[in-house]
Design a protein around this motif. Structure first.
Motif, PDB file in Angstrom:
ATOM      1  N   ASP A   1      57.543 -56.793  30.703  1.00  0.00           N
ATOM      2  CA  ASP A   1      57.963 -55.501  30.169  1.00  0.00           C
ATOM      3  C   ASP A   1      56.967 -54.435  30.593  1.00  0.00           C
ATOM      4  N   PHE A   2      57.487 -53.249  30.883  1.00  0.00           N
ATOM      5  CA  PHE A   2      56.636 -52.114  31.222  1.00  0.00           C
ATOM      6  C   PHE A   2      56.264 -51.414  29.920  1.00  0.00           C
ATOM      7  N   LYS A   3      55.026 -51.580  29.460  1.00  0.00           N
ATOM      8  CA  LYS A   3      54.667 -51.051  28.153  1.00  0.00           C
ATOM      9  C   LYS A   3      53.216 -50.597  28.109  1.00  0.00           C
ATOM     10  N   LEU A   4      52.815 -50.083  26.932  1.00  0.00           N
ATOM     11  CA  LEU A   4      51.514 -49.439  26.747  1.00  0.00           C
ATOM     12  C   LEU A   4      50.439 -50.465  26.402  1.00  0.00           C
ATOM     13  N   SER A   5      49.254 -50.286  26.972  1.00  0.00           N
ATOM     14  CA  SER A   5      48.129 -51.176  26.685  1.00  0.00           C
ATOM     15  C   SER A   5      47.380 -50.706  25.445  1.00  0.00           C
ATOM     16  N   THR A   6      46.414 -51.499  25.023  1.00  0.00           N
ATOM     17  CA  THR A   6      45.435 -51.047  24.038  1.00  0.00           C
ATOM     18  C   THR A   6      44.410 -50.177  24.769  1.00  0.00           C
ATOM     19  N   TRP A   7      43.398 -49.698  24.037  1.00  0.00           N
ATOM     20  CA  TRP A   7      42.366 -48.880  24.678  1.00  0.00           C
ATOM     21  C   TRP A   7      41.561 -49.745  25.655  1.00  0.00           C
ATOM     22  N   LEU A   8      41.427 -49.278  26.890  1.00  0.00           N
ATOM     23  CA  LEU A   8      40.689 -49.991  27.931  1.00  0.00           C
ATOM     24  C   LEU A   8      39.467 -49.186  28.333  1.00  0.00           C
TER      25      LEU A   8
ATOM     26  N   LYS B   1      34.969 -40.649  23.121  1.00  0.00           N
ATOM     27  CA  LYS B   1      34.039 -40.656  21.987  1.00  0.00           C
ATOM     28  C   LYS B   1      32.658 -41.021  22.519  1.00  0.00           C
ATOM     29  N   THR B   2      32.191 -42.250  22.236  1.00  0.00           N
ATOM     30  CA  THR B   2      30.902 -42.650  22.807  1.00  0.00           C
ATOM     31  C   THR B   2      31.031 -42.914  24.306  1.00  0.00           C
ATOM     32  N   VAL B   3      32.098 -43.615  24.674  1.00  0.00           N
ATOM     33  CA  VAL B   3      32.400 -43.837  26.094  1.00  0.00           C
ATOM     34  C   VAL B   3      33.881 -43.552  26.295  1.00  0.00           C
ATOM     35  N   PRO B   4      34.269 -43.035  27.457  1.00  0.00           N
ATOM     36  CA  PRO B   4      35.690 -42.744  27.681  1.00  0.00           C
ATOM     37  C   PRO B   4      36.516 -44.030  27.735  1.00  0.00           C
ATOM     38  N   GLN B   5      37.700 -43.987  27.134  1.00  0.00           N
ATOM     39  CA  GLN B   5      38.628 -45.113  27.164  1.00  0.00           C
ATOM     40  C   GLN B   5      40.012 -44.597  27.514  1.00  0.00           C
ATOM     41  N   ALA B   6      40.837 -45.482  28.068  1.00  0.00           N
ATOM     42  CA  ALA B   6      42.160 -45.072  28.520  1.00  0.00           C
ATOM     43  C   ALA B   6      43.216 -46.055  28.043  1.00  0.00           C
ATOM     44  N   LYS B   7      44.419 -45.526  27.790  1.00  0.00           N
ATOM     45  CA  LYS B   7      45.588 -46.366  27.571  1.00  0.00           C
ATOM     46  C   LYS B   7      46.465 -46.264  28.815  1.00  0.00           C
ATOM     47  N   LEU B   8      46.845 -47.419  29.353  1.00  0.00           N
ATOM     48  CA  LEU B   8      47.654 -47.462  30.558  1.00  0.00           C
ATOM     49  C   LEU B   8      49.011 -48.091  30.251  1.00  0.00           C
ATOM     50  N   LYS B   9      50.026 -47.684  31.005  1.00  0.00           N
ATOM     51  CA  LYS B   9      51.307 -48.380  30.975  1.00  0.00           C
ATOM     52  C   LYS B   9      51.403 -49.210  32.244  1.00  0.00           C
ATOM     53  N   ALA B  10      51.786 -50.481  32.075  1.00  0.00           N
ATOM     54  CA  ALA B  10      51.858 -51.388  33.215  1.00  0.00           C
ATOM     55  C   ALA B  10      52.822 -52.527  32.867  1.00  0.00           C
ATOM     56  N   TRP B  11      53.020 -53.433  33.817  1.00  0.00           N
ATOM     57  CA  TRP B  11      53.911 -54.574  33.603  1.00  0.00           C
ATOM     58  C   TRP B  11      53.160 -55.680  32.873  1.00  0.00           C
ATOM     59  N   PHE B  12      53.536 -55.924  31.630  1.00  0.00           N
ATOM     60  CA  PHE B  12      52.935 -56.979  30.813  1.00  0.00           C
ATOM     61  C   PHE B  12      53.813 -58.232  30.867  1.00  0.00           C
ATOM     62  N   GLN B  13      53.167 -59.390  30.932  1.00  0.00           N
ATOM     63  CA  GLN B  13      53.922 -60.642  30.906  1.00  0.00           C
ATOM     64  C   GLN B  13      53.713 -61.344  29.570  1.00  0.00           C
ATOM     65  N   ASN B  14      54.830 -61.756  28.942  1.00  0.00           N
ATOM     66  CA  ASN B  14      54.773 -62.505  27.695  1.00  0.00           C
ATOM     67  C   ASN B  14      54.343 -63.932  27.990  1.00  0.00           C
ATOM     68  N   ASN B  15      53.319 -64.366  27.287  1.00  0.00           N
ATOM     69  CA  ASN B  15      52.719 -65.662  27.576  1.00  0.00           C
ATOM     70  C   ASN B  15      53.664 -66.831  27.324  1.00  0.00           C
ATOM     71  N   SER B  16      54.532 -66.700  26.300  1.00  0.00           N
ATOM     72  CA  SER B  16      55.396 -67.828  25.938  1.00  0.00           C
ATOM     73  C   SER B  16      56.727 -67.813  26.680  1.00  0.00           C
ATOM     74  N   THR B  17      57.285 -66.614  26.915  1.00  0.00           N
ATOM     75  CA  THR B  17      58.612 -66.548  27.538  1.00  0.00           C
ATOM     76  C   THR B  17      58.574 -66.232  29.027  1.00  0.00           C
ATOM     77  N   GLY B  18      57.444 -65.672  29.496  1.00  0.00           N
ATOM     78  CA  GLY B  18      57.372 -65.270  30.894  1.00  0.00           C
ATOM     79  C   GLY B  18      58.025 -63.939  31.181  1.00  0.00           C
ATOM     80  N   LYS B  19      58.704 -63.348  30.192  1.00  0.00           N
ATOM     81  CA  LYS B  19      59.386 -62.069  30.385  1.00  0.00           C
ATOM     82  C   LYS B  19      58.362 -60.975  30.640  1.00  0.00           C
TER      83      LYS B  19
END
Length: 901
Positions: A303-310, A283-301
């Motif tokens: 997961d390989f999942k989708l990000s928000t727009w970066l 749109k005004t500037v290009p943005q991307a959604k990436l899939k990567a290893w996310f860590q849960n802050n409370s459990t430490g678990k």
């Protein structure tokens, strides 16, 4: 061979539903339907009369008013699960509409060549059988801009006409049908205008595939349809829905195959530090959604999942809460002028490309293909005895990987075929000619008419195209003398919608997780009940065991079973509003409609008085304070860390058979696993820095911990996995220390007394009747455990009253607010003097009575329960807290021990 026509009740219901919409219409004749040499469809029904018919038919079919999507548009929607004979239903509907009302002009609008060929093949196959029933054969033809004489006949003829068109044949102004300056115009008007004068009934096959765009709606309107009838399993837009056959109903009633999900996925692959570019917006500037290893802050678990727009400048380590990605700051998001593809470049030089999956894909493909071939041969041997040919379908990621200069997937198929074949053929080896003959492929055509690959030339491709799409019946024959020896069909996306074959028994999805082929579409290619070489459908008897079942579809995706099922259920939920409408992928046997349910306060004064007194005691709010013993934390952390063992990085194949349903959930049979060990690839990491990022501990404290760690060999196996486990251990130890030192004190505030009659839109399984002892006449429940507890409490003579505590009754803890389940008042007599006393309880129900049962209770739940114990201790002995509680009898036993009366 000819497929046999069946008189199936659900298909007849769908057909007659459309026929009934036109009840009351004047029968079309030459006099009322012909003008200026053009024979048209005619209707004298008002919009109001049509809408009344629509509402009546939808109600007869059990559709709720909110699901009908009543519209003043002259459109109908018929929703049928893939594999249940949607094409045959609308073909027979055409016959019925001519029979009842003498409608003569029909256009079948299809989104692709594959679907068009399937429709033509269906007419061809069933023509004679339908003529025996109805006494006529309509003139069926595919629109061809070079044969406009057929269009002229369509416009003028009195005999039923069916023109099959792709959307692309008229969806722009320069198409021949739209041209006004031609020598061969019909009565000096553009052909599309002349077609419009016939007021055709338009059958929209898979309308969600591009027929509802602004341009398409405008172009279709030029055809001036008397009515548009939408047929699909996956409608995006629904107007005047009159019939629905859900996946669940199809599956439950044996109208489609049962499903085995045989997954092939990487396990323990955190060390790969995968990153995938999933989506781009510019749109005004290009943005991307990436899939990567996310860590849960409370459990430490992780997961390989989708990000928000970066955007450029974002640090992937911050966005994923995973310090392993701290060196991955986005430097650039751009589209290559040369290739036309988007990519993301990171500060460390790494570049990832659009829809290009990281990870060891070829190893996964190899295992998927190997298991597909195993399943294919196993089924082929069993099915051949019953005269049924087994077909397998493979969706691939790129055409070049099958027919390019380096056809990786084709080479893997040949390699695995040679490897597996002897096991099922008495040790014999297949010839190269045999392997080539057993493969067929269909890829979409280019704009110049050539197929989108470069092997063998157009002539050979046309033969393969005909074998898969046009000679649908021939591909179902087998034997040495049969010309069509195709058993394995490869496709990119062209066969993803609309095409199916009753004898597809196995589907492997080698495409990436970003494939445009959705779960229902992937499954749908093989759901149809199979046929034998005589064209007769072969059904399984009710209660057939997995090992004996004929109609069993094996789907082999490159993702976990849980991911596959979850995505499938989300897709179902987005369509039906309920994940339980899915075919064999639901968690409950019974999909329930949501109703308005009224919750009324119990009229008993004794109950209300007791509850108010109870609430006064338990409504006190508290604050907490915490402290840490650093030395104890270090010793406890080291002791646990030295016990860590890290699993090897492997690829695992796992099989699940989806069976019948029960009230307690989806019943499935685990078919086993097979594991192939992989080599982990990783980057050297700063152990102390990353653990500090994850836990908040100072470098000084962590240096003391790491000096005492003696299991470095486990770290080498998989550094990111090791760091995540160490971080979780330290967090757990921090919480243990917190619990030892935490203190709760009343702060002088109270929860308000805010209880009045209310109503909710919920299903029957979400509440239970509690007319005797409930503060309300019904109790909200979230589980079977809560349901059983409520029923038992309501029937207990010692209970004065009880309530499912409201969601706003929250006890604050360091890891987030905690909501207990039930409040209960019990009355008991003193044995010595016979006086009655009331006792107050707050209860937390779980699937166990043991707080140390970590299979039934998560670490977070345990910490919250322990915090709640200290909270209730701080507000006085009036309220006793019991947790966890599984059975009501256990609660009563605990009461006996504590109150002793």
């Amino acid at each position: 061979m000819q497929l046999k026509l069946e008189n199936l009740e659900y298909q007849e219901q769908a057909i007659q539903s459309v026929v009934k919409i036109f009840e009351g219409i004047a029968r079309n004749t030459f006099d009322n339907s012909t003008f200026e040499g053009i024979r048209s469809n005619f209707s004298n029904l008002s919009l109001e009369e049509l809408q009344e018919n629509i509402k009546e038919v939808a109600q007869e079919n059990g559709l709720l008013p909110e699901n009908i999507h009543l519209s003043d548009k002259r459109e109908l929607s018929v929703e049928m699960e893939t594999g249940t004979g949607k094409t045959l239903v609308y073909i027979k509907t055409i016959y019925e509409l001519f029979k009842h009302y003498n409608f003569t002009k029909f256009i079948i609008l299809v989104p692709s060549v594959a679907i068009r060929e399937g429709v033509l093949a269906s007419f061809k196959n069933f023509n004679n059988q339908l003529e025996d029933i109805y006494g006529f054969i309509p003139n069926v033809f595919e629109y061809d801009s070079k044969r406009l004489s057929k269009v002229s006949n369509f416009i003028e003829e009195q005999h039923p006409q069916v023109m099959i068109m792709t959307l692309a044949s008229f969806n722009s102004e320069d198409k021949i049908l739209n041209q006004a300056q031609r020598e061969d115009l019909f009565n000096n008007i553009p052909f599309i205008e002349a077609i419009g004068k016939t007021q055709p009934i338009i059958i929209m096959d898979e309308p969600q595939e591009g027929m509802d765009t602004e341009n398409s709606v405008r172009q279709i309107s030029k055809l001036n349809p008397l009515f548009k009838i939408r047929y699909s399993a996956t409608h995006k837009i629904v107007k005047n829905l009159i019939y629905r056959l859900t996946p669940y109903e199809s599956y439950k009633n044996g109208l489609v195959k049962k499903i085995e999900v045989l997954t092939v996925t990487e396990k323990n692959d955190e060390a790969s530090l995968k990153i995938e570019l999933a989506d781009i917006q510019n749109k005004t500037v290009p943005q991307a959604k990436l899939k990567a290893w996310f860590q849960n802050n409370s459990t430490g678990k992780i997961d390989f999942k989708l990000s928000t727009w970066l955007k450029e400048g974002d640090n992937l380590g911050d966005k994923t809460n995973n310090p392993s990605y701290n060196n991955y700051k986005i430097d650039r998001i751009f589209k290559s002028l040369k290739t036309g593809k988007w990519s993301v470049v990171f500060s460390n030089g790494t570049e990832i490309f659009e829809k290009q999956v990281a990870g060891n894909l070829e190893n996964i493909w190899a295992l998927q293909i190997e298991w597909l071939i195993h399943r294919h041969f196993l089924k082929s041997q069993k099915l051949k005895e019953k005269g049924i040919k087994c077909l397998s379908l493979i969706f691939i990621d790129r055409v070049a990987n099958y027919v390019g200069e380096n056809p990786k997937i084709k080479n893997l198929f040949v390699e695995k075929y040679k490897q597996v074949y002897p096991e099922y053929h008495d040790g014999a080896n297949p010839t190269d000619e045999h392997i080539q003959q057993t493969q067929g492929y269909y890829f979409a055509q280019k704009t110049n008419g050539e197929f989108a690959d470069n092997e063998g030339g157009v002539k050979q491709q046309k033969e393969i195209y005909d074998a898969i799409l046009r000679d649908k019946e021939d591909i179902l024959q087998f034997g040495d003398k049969v010309a069509n020896k195709i058993e394995f069909i490869f496709s990119h996306s062209a066969l993803g919608v609309g095409w199916d074959n009753p004898n597809v028994f196995n589907i492997a999805t080698l495409n990436t997780t970003y494939s445009e082929t959705k779960k229902r579409q992937e499954i749908g290619r093989g759901l149809r009940i199979c046929v034998n070489t005589d064209g007769e459908r072969i059904y399984d008897e009710s209660g057939t065991e997995d090992s004996d079942r004929i109609n069993q579809l094996t789907v082999i995706p490159n993702e976990t079973y849980e991911t596959f099922v979850t995505q499938y259920q989300e897709e179902i939920k987005s369509i039906y509003g309920d994940a339980n409408a899915g075919a064999g992928m639901t968690h409950t046997h019974k999909g329930e409609e949501q109703d308005k349910v009224f919750f009324k306060k119990n009229p008993s004064d004794d109950i209300q008085k007791a509850f108010k007194k109870f609430w006064k005691a338990m409504a006190k709010k508290t604050d907490y304070s915490i402290a840490f013993d650093e030395e104890n934390l270090i010793e406890s952390a080291v002791e646990r860390i030295n016990k860590i063992t890290i699993p090897d990085y492997v690829i695992e194949a796992a099989s699940h058979f989806v069976n019948q349903f029960s009230e307690s959930g989806r019943e499935e049979t685990f078919g086993g696993t097979a594991i192939v060990k992989q080599k982990a690839t990783f980057t050297a990491l700063d152990l102390v820095e990353e653990i500090s990022e994850n836990t908040g501990l100072s470098y000084t404290t962590l240096f003391q911990i790491t000096k005492k760690i003696d299991n470095h060999k486990e770290w080498v196996k998989n550094p990111p996995r090791y760091i995540h486990e160490v971080s979780q251990i330290i967090k757990d130890v921090e919480l243990d220390e917190m619990l030892r030192k935490i203190e709760y004190k009343m702060n002088g505030e109270e929860f308000p007394f805010n209880f009045k009659d209310f109503e909710k839109n919920i299903a029957a399984k979400q509440y239970v009747e509690t007319p005797k002892k409930g503060v309300f006449d019904k109790m909200l429940v979230d589980s079977d455990v809560e349901r059983r507890f409520s029923e038992s409490a309501d029937g207990d003579s010692e209970v004065v009253c009880f309530i499912k505590l409201p969601s706003w009754y929250k006890i604050q803890t360091p890891i987030g607010p905690y909501e207990p389940d039930f409040g209960l008042v019990m009355k008991r007599k003193e044995l010595k003097n016979g006086t009655e006393n009331e006792f107050y309880f707050v209860i937390e129900t779980k699937g166990t009575n043991d707080i140390n049962d970590k299979k039934a209770i998560t670490e977070g739940e345990i910490y919250k329960i322990k915090c709640a114990l200290k909270h209730f201790e701080s507000i006085g002995v009036e309220v006793q807290y019991k947790a966890p509680v599984n059975e009501y009898s256990y609660f009563k036993t605990a009461v006996e021990k504590t109150i002793g009366v």
